[in-house]
Design an enzyme around this catalytic site. Structure first.
Site, PDB file in Angstrom:
ATOM      1  N   ASP A   1      13.293 -17.715 -49.142  1.00  0.00           N
ATOM      2  CA  ASP A   1      14.623 -17.201 -48.779  1.00  0.00           C
ATOM      3  C   ASP A   1      15.285 -18.033 -47.697  1.00  0.00           C
ATOM      4  O   ASP A   1      16.434 -17.818 -47.357  1.00  0.00           O
ATOM      5  CB  ASP A   1      14.498 -15.756 -48.271  1.00  0.00           C
ATOM      6  CG  ASP A   1      13.888 -14.856 -49.330  1.00  0.00           C
ATOM      7  OD1 ASP A   1      14.301 -14.981 -50.495  1.00  0.00           O
ATOM      8  OD2 ASP A   1      12.989 -14.067 -48.994  1.00  0.00           O
ATOM      9  N   HIS A   2      14.526 -18.930 -47.108  1.00  0.00           N
ATOM     10  CA  HIS A   2      15.049 -19.694 -45.963  1.00  0.00           C
ATOM     11  C   HIS A   2      14.873 -21.180 -46.249  1.00  0.00           C
ATOM     12  O   HIS A   2      13.918 -21.793 -45.778  1.00  0.00           O
ATOM     13  CB  HIS A   2      14.295 -19.292 -44.692  1.00  0.00           C
ATOM     14  CG  HIS A   2      14.905 -19.841 -43.434  1.00  0.00           C
ATOM     15  ND1 HIS A   2      14.681 -21.118 -42.992  1.00  0.00           N
ATOM     16  CD2 HIS A   2      15.738 -19.276 -42.520  1.00  0.00           C
ATOM     17  CE1 HIS A   2      15.328 -21.313 -41.847  1.00  0.00           C
ATOM     18  NE2 HIS A   2      15.971 -20.230 -41.548  1.00  0.00           N
ATOM     19  N   PHE A   3      15.697 -21.800 -47.114  1.00  0.00           N
ATOM     20  CA  PHE A   3      16.793 -21.157 -47.824  1.00  0.00           C
ATOM     21  C   PHE A   3      16.571 -21.359 -49.314  1.00  0.00           C
ATOM     22  O   PHE A   3      15.891 -22.320 -49.685  1.00  0.00           O
ATOM     23  CB  PHE A   3      18.121 -21.794 -47.390  1.00  0.00           C
ATOM     24  CG  PHE A   3      18.410 -21.580 -45.923  1.00  0.00           C
ATOM     25  CD1 PHE A   3      19.020 -20.412 -45.492  1.00  0.00           C
ATOM     26  CD2 PHE A   3      18.069 -22.554 -44.987  1.00  0.00           C
ATOM     27  CE1 PHE A   3      19.308 -20.223 -44.144  1.00  0.00           C
ATOM     28  CE2 PHE A   3      18.346 -22.354 -43.639  1.00  0.00           C
ATOM     29  CZ  PHE A   3      18.957 -21.192 -43.217  1.00  0.00           C
TER      30      PHE A   3
END
Lengths: 161, 129
Positions: A33-35
């Site tokens: 999610d990052h990223f």
């Protein structure tokens, strides 16, 4: 469970300096999610990894008798992204240490390349919060932290044996 | 070589700018550390460590910031104000600080205002002399 952000120590000079290593892997879910499409190690976690490296160094300097808590980020500057597959080393040294607190300087590197500079302050909370009381046991330095030091210095769990 | 008061002030200004993340013009001689410059408790230790390095001196915490020990003693504080005894103790422990104003209303809440940039300059001056 504690989230440990260093994999092992490479060097440990009691009361002076330490070098820890971390391998960054895409198996770490937060990187998805990052990223999305551009995974990089969050900078706040690099600060945490340095806090663990320097915090263990500070704790060991007083034989793990103090509860060592990160109290202040004096400086945190980042120069490059850290990507999955990277191996980073965390270099920490004690600048000042007193009964109430300690101050450390540190650098994160990938090979010879400087990734970050992170300088921190730690509080020895039993001596530093005007008599506030905390649990007897040292909840900061748990077995997982101790196991990282095996082979470098004698840890409290070994001393009893 | 002895440092002049101005040189000491300039050095302390740098220490405070770095320790508290301030702008140049915020650090005046009269500024109070907590009220004006926003220092918190851990910052006092940071400042002490930096002063020790900058001036190559030893700074026992209770010498530069002795109020804690005074405030925690029931002989020295009564009804939120310093007693005669407490005031005498504070005077004795803080020779580098001007207590004239504070004496008029020795409320413990006013103690924070005693920690000024000037007080640090006075303190360091005695240490490097």
């Amino acid at each position: 469970m504690r989230w440990i952000w260093i994999d092992k120590f490479l060097e440990f000079k009691s009361g002076e300096s330490a070098v820890a290593l971390k391998n960054v892997s895409l198996a770490e879910e937060h990187l998805h999610d990052h990223f999305p499409g551009f995974p990089i190690m969050p900078e706040c976690l690099m600060i945490e990894a340095m806090a663990q490296t320097a915090g263990i160094l500070v704790g060991q300097a007083r034989n793990f008798e103090e509860k060592v808590i990160l109290a202040k980020i004096k400086k945190a500057a980042f120069y490059h992204f850290v990507r999955p597959g990277d191996t980073i080393t965390l270099h920490a040294q004690i600048d000042s240490i007193a009964p109430e607190a300690a101050s450390t300087t540190g650098e994160i590197r990938r090979g010879d390349e400087r990734i970050a500079r992170i300088n921190l302050m730690f509080s020895h909370i039993d001596n530093n919060l005007a008599g506030a009381e905390f649990p007897e046991e040292n909840f900061v330095f748990t077995d997982m932290f101790n196991s990282l030091l095996t082979g470098f210095v004698e840890t409290p769990s070994e001393q009893g044996q | 070589m002895a440092m002049s008061r101005d040189e000491i002030f300039e050095e302390i200004k740098e220490v405070l700018i770095d320790a508290l993340g301030l702008d140049d013009d915020e650090v005046t001689a009269e500024a109070t550390l907590m009220g004006d410059l926003g220092a918190e408790s851990i910052d006092f230790l940071d400042i002490i460590f930096r002063l020790e390095k900058a001036f190559d001196i030893k700074v026992p915490r209770e010498e530069l910031f002795p109020a804690e020990a005074v405030l925690n003693n029931p002989d020295f504080v009564s009804g939120g104000k310093l007693t005669e005894k407490g005031l005498a103790e504070l005077k004795d422990k803080m020779p580098h600080t001007d207590l004239t104003e504070f004496e008029k209303d020795p409320d413990v809440n006013n103690i924070a205002d005693l920690f000024t940039v000037n007080a640090i300059v006075n303190f360091v001056e005695t240490k490097v002399a």
